[in-house]
Design a protein around this motif. Structure first.
Motif, short mmCIF file in Angstrom:
data_model
loop_
_atom_site.label_atom_id
_atom_site.label_comp_id
_atom_site.label_asym_id
_atom_site.label_seq_id
_atom_site.Cartn_x
_atom_site.Cartn_y
_atom_site.Cartn_z
N ARG A 149 0.82 -1.30 -0.02
CA ARG A 149 0.08 0.10 0.09
C ARG A 149 1.01 1.37 0.09
N GLY A 150 0.65 2.17 -0.89
CA GLY A 150 1.46 3.39 -1.09
C GLY A 150 2.63 3.36 -1.98
N CYS A 151 2.63 2.06 -2.43
CA CYS A 151 4.10 1.72 -3.27
C CYS A 151 3.46 2.04 -4.88
N CYS A 152 4.26 2.47 -5.64
CA CYS A 152 4.06 2.68 -7.07
C CYS A 152 4.49 1.35 -7.84
N ILE A 153 3.72 0.35 -7.78
CA ILE A 153 4.16 -1.12 -8.58
C ILE A 153 3.07 -1.56 -9.40
N LEU A 154 3.56 -2.70 -9.91
CA LEU A 154 2.47 -3.46 -10.76
C LEU A 154 1.23 -3.48 -9.94
N SER A 155 -0.12 -3.02 -10.58
CA SER A 155 -1.25 -3.25 -9.87
C SER A 155 -2.37 -3.79 -10.63
N SER A 156 -3.41 -4.18 -10.14
CA SER A 156 -4.72 -4.43 -10.95
C SER A 156 -6.07 -4.36 -10.37
N ILE A 157 -6.96 -4.29 -11.17
CA ILE A 157 -8.55 -3.65 -10.77
C ILE A 157 -9.37 -4.94 -11.15
N ARG A 158 -10.11 -5.38 -10.50
CA ARG A 158 -10.93 -6.45 -10.72
C ARG A 158 -12.49 -6.14 -10.64
N PHE A 159 -13.31 -6.42 -11.60
CA PHE A 159 -14.80 -6.09 -11.28
C PHE A 159 -15.55 -7.22 -12.25
N PRO A 160 -16.92 -7.41 -11.93
CA PRO A 160 -17.41 -8.51 -12.35
C PRO A 160 -17.79 -8.04 -13.90
N SER A 161 -17.73 -9.37 -14.75
CA SER A 161 -17.98 -8.83 -16.06
C SER A 161 -19.82 -8.68 -16.22
N THR A 162 -20.08 -7.65 -17.04
CA THR A 162 -21.43 -7.49 -17.04
C THR A 162 -22.01 -7.67 -18.48
N GLU A 163 -23.35 -7.44 -18.81
CA GLU A 163 -23.73 -7.60 -20.28
C GLU A 163 -23.06 -6.95 -21.19
N GLY A 164 -22.76 -5.57 -21.04
CA GLY A 164 -21.79 -5.00 -22.14
C GLY A 164 -20.41 -5.34 -22.11
N ILE A 165 -19.67 -5.66 -21.19
CA ILE A 165 -18.28 -6.17 -21.22
C ILE A 165 -18.23 -7.54 -21.00
#
Length: 133
Positions: A89-105
Protein backbone atom coordinates in the motif's frame (compact mmCIF):
# COMPACT_ATOMS: atom_id res chain seq x y z
CA UNK A 1 -4.31 -1.24 -31.83
CA UNK A 2 -1.07 -3.12 -31.21
CA UNK A 3 -1.31 -6.46 -29.50
CA UNK A 4 1.77 -7.61 -27.63
CA UNK A 5 2.21 -11.34 -27.14
CA UNK A 6 4.10 -12.24 -23.99
CA UNK A 7 6.75 -14.93 -24.55
CA UNK A 8 7.10 -17.64 -21.97
CA UNK A 9 9.70 -16.90 -19.32
CA UNK A 10 12.82 -18.95 -19.21
CA UNK A 11 14.01 -20.45 -15.94
CA UNK A 12 15.55 -18.16 -13.41
CA UNK A 13 14.99 -14.49 -12.84
CA UNK A 14 14.92 -13.35 -16.47
CA UNK A 15 12.70 -10.36 -17.17
CA UNK A 16 10.37 -10.01 -20.12
CA UNK A 17 11.68 -7.41 -22.54
CA UNK A 18 8.38 -5.94 -23.73
CA UNK A 19 6.05 -5.75 -20.76
CA UNK A 20 2.62 -4.34 -21.62
CA UNK A 21 1.64 -0.88 -20.41
CA UNK A 22 -1.87 -2.11 -19.57
CA UNK A 23 -3.23 -5.64 -19.89
CA UNK A 24 -6.75 -7.03 -19.81
CA UNK A 25 -7.62 -10.59 -18.86
CA UNK A 26 -10.25 -12.59 -17.02
CA UNK A 27 -10.50 -14.87 -14.05
CA UNK A 28 -13.24 -17.19 -12.91
CA UNK A 29 -14.29 -16.66 -9.32
CA UNK A 30 -16.59 -19.02 -7.46
CA UNK A 31 -19.80 -18.06 -9.25
CA UNK A 32 -18.93 -15.32 -11.72
CA UNK A 33 -16.38 -14.31 -14.30
CA UNK A 34 -14.33 -11.21 -13.51
CA UNK A 35 -12.43 -8.82 -15.77
CA UNK A 36 -8.90 -8.04 -14.56
CA UNK A 37 -7.09 -4.90 -15.72
CA UNK A 38 -3.40 -4.84 -14.82
CA UNK A 39 -1.54 -1.53 -14.85
CA UNK A 40 2.24 -1.54 -15.22
CA UNK A 41 4.66 0.30 -12.97
CA UNK A 42 5.39 2.79 -15.76
CA UNK A 43 1.69 3.52 -16.22
CA UNK A 44 1.26 3.96 -12.47
CA UNK A 45 4.10 6.51 -12.47
CA UNK A 46 2.70 8.36 -15.50
CA UNK A 47 -0.73 8.57 -13.87
CA UNK A 48 0.57 9.44 -10.39
CA UNK A 49 -1.25 6.47 -8.85
CA UNK A 50 -0.10 4.25 -5.97
CA UNK A 51 -1.39 0.96 -4.57
CA UNK A 52 -4.43 1.46 -2.38
CA UNK A 53 -5.83 4.31 -4.52
CA UNK A 54 -9.42 3.98 -5.64
CA UNK A 55 -10.49 4.17 -9.28
CA UNK A 56 -13.84 4.19 -11.00
CA UNK A 57 -14.41 2.26 -14.20
CA UNK A 58 -16.48 3.77 -17.03
CA UNK A 59 -17.33 1.81 -20.17
CA UNK A 60 -18.80 3.19 -23.40
CA UNK A 61 -20.73 0.34 -25.01
CA UNK A 62 -20.92 2.05 -28.42
CA UNK A 63 -17.25 2.87 -28.96
CA UNK A 64 -15.94 0.13 -26.58
CA UNK A 65 -13.69 2.59 -24.74
CA UNK A 66 -12.96 1.91 -21.10
CA UNK A 67 -11.76 4.69 -18.79
CA UNK A 68 -10.15 4.29 -15.39
CA UNK A 69 -10.25 7.45 -13.29
CA UNK A 70 -8.65 7.90 -9.88
CA UNK A 71 -11.13 9.07 -7.26
CA UNK A 72 -10.34 10.97 -4.09
CA UNK A 73 -13.15 9.31 -2.18
CA UNK A 74 -13.59 5.88 -0.62
CA UNK A 75 -15.77 4.76 -3.55
CA UNK A 76 -14.52 2.78 -6.53
CA UNK A 77 -12.32 -0.24 -7.09
CA UNK A 78 -9.06 -0.51 -5.15
CA UNK A 79 -5.73 -0.76 -6.98
CA UNK A 80 -4.28 -3.98 -5.62
CA UNK A 81 -0.55 -4.53 -5.91
CA UNK A 82 1.80 -7.36 -5.20
CA UNK A 83 5.15 -7.00 -3.59
CA UNK A 84 7.66 -9.27 -1.90
CA UNK A 85 6.80 -7.45 1.26
CA UNK A 86 3.25 -7.29 2.56
CA UNK A 87 3.38 -3.49 2.68
CA UNK A 88 2.48 -2.75 -0.94
CA UNK A 89 0.00 0.00 0.00
CA UNK A 90 1.38 3.39 -1.01
CA UNK A 91 3.97 1.90 -3.40
CA UNK A 92 4.10 2.57 -7.12
CA UNK A 93 4.24 -1.03 -8.42
CA UNK A 94 2.33 -3.22 -10.87
CA UNK A 95 -1.32 -3.12 -9.79
CA UNK A 96 -4.64 -4.54 -10.91
CA UNK A 97 -8.35 -3.83 -10.71
CA UNK A 98 -10.94 -6.63 -10.74
CA UNK A 99 -14.62 -6.16 -11.45
CA UNK A 100 -17.46 -8.49 -12.45
CA UNK A 101 -18.15 -8.84 -16.15
CA UNK A 102 -21.50 -7.39 -17.19
CA UNK A 103 -23.76 -7.64 -20.20
CA UNK A 104 -21.82 -4.87 -21.96
CA UNK A 105 -18.29 -6.03 -21.14
CA UNK A 106 -17.39 -9.50 -22.33
CA UNK A 107 -14.41 -11.15 -20.66
CA UNK A 108 -11.38 -11.73 -22.89
CA UNK A 109 -8.29 -13.87 -22.70
CA UNK A 110 -5.02 -12.12 -21.84
CA UNK A 111 -4.35 -9.12 -24.07
CA UNK A 112 -1.49 -6.66 -23.56
CA UNK A 113 -1.75 -3.06 -24.73
CA UNK A 114 1.17 -0.72 -25.36
CA UNK A 115 1.50 2.91 -24.33
CA UNK A 116 0.51 4.01 -27.85
CA UNK A 117 -2.88 2.30 -27.42
CA UNK A 118 -3.73 4.30 -24.28
CA UNK A 119 -4.66 7.94 -23.77
CA UNK A 120 -3.68 9.54 -20.46
CA UNK A 121 -5.61 12.64 -19.47
CA UNK A 122 -4.67 13.86 -15.98
CA UNK A 123 -5.67 11.20 -13.42
CA UNK A 124 -7.42 8.96 -15.98
CA UNK A 125 -6.44 6.46 -18.66
CA UNK A 126 -8.60 5.48 -21.64
CA UNK A 127 -8.17 2.56 -24.03
CA UNK A 128 -10.25 0.32 -26.29
CA UNK A 129 -11.49 -2.78 -24.49
CA UNK A 130 -10.12 -5.72 -26.52
CA UNK A 131 -12.46 -8.35 -27.99
CA UNK A 132 -15.65 -6.27 -27.86
CA UNK A 133 -16.45 -5.76 -31.55
Amino acid sequence: MAIIEMPRKKRGRNKIGLAPYVSVSRTNSSNRCQVVISISKDAMKDLGWVCGDRAKVAYDDESHFITLTRTGTSFGYTLNGRSKENKARGCCILSSIRFPSTEGIRPVSYTGLGKDDCVINGPSITFVMPGQS
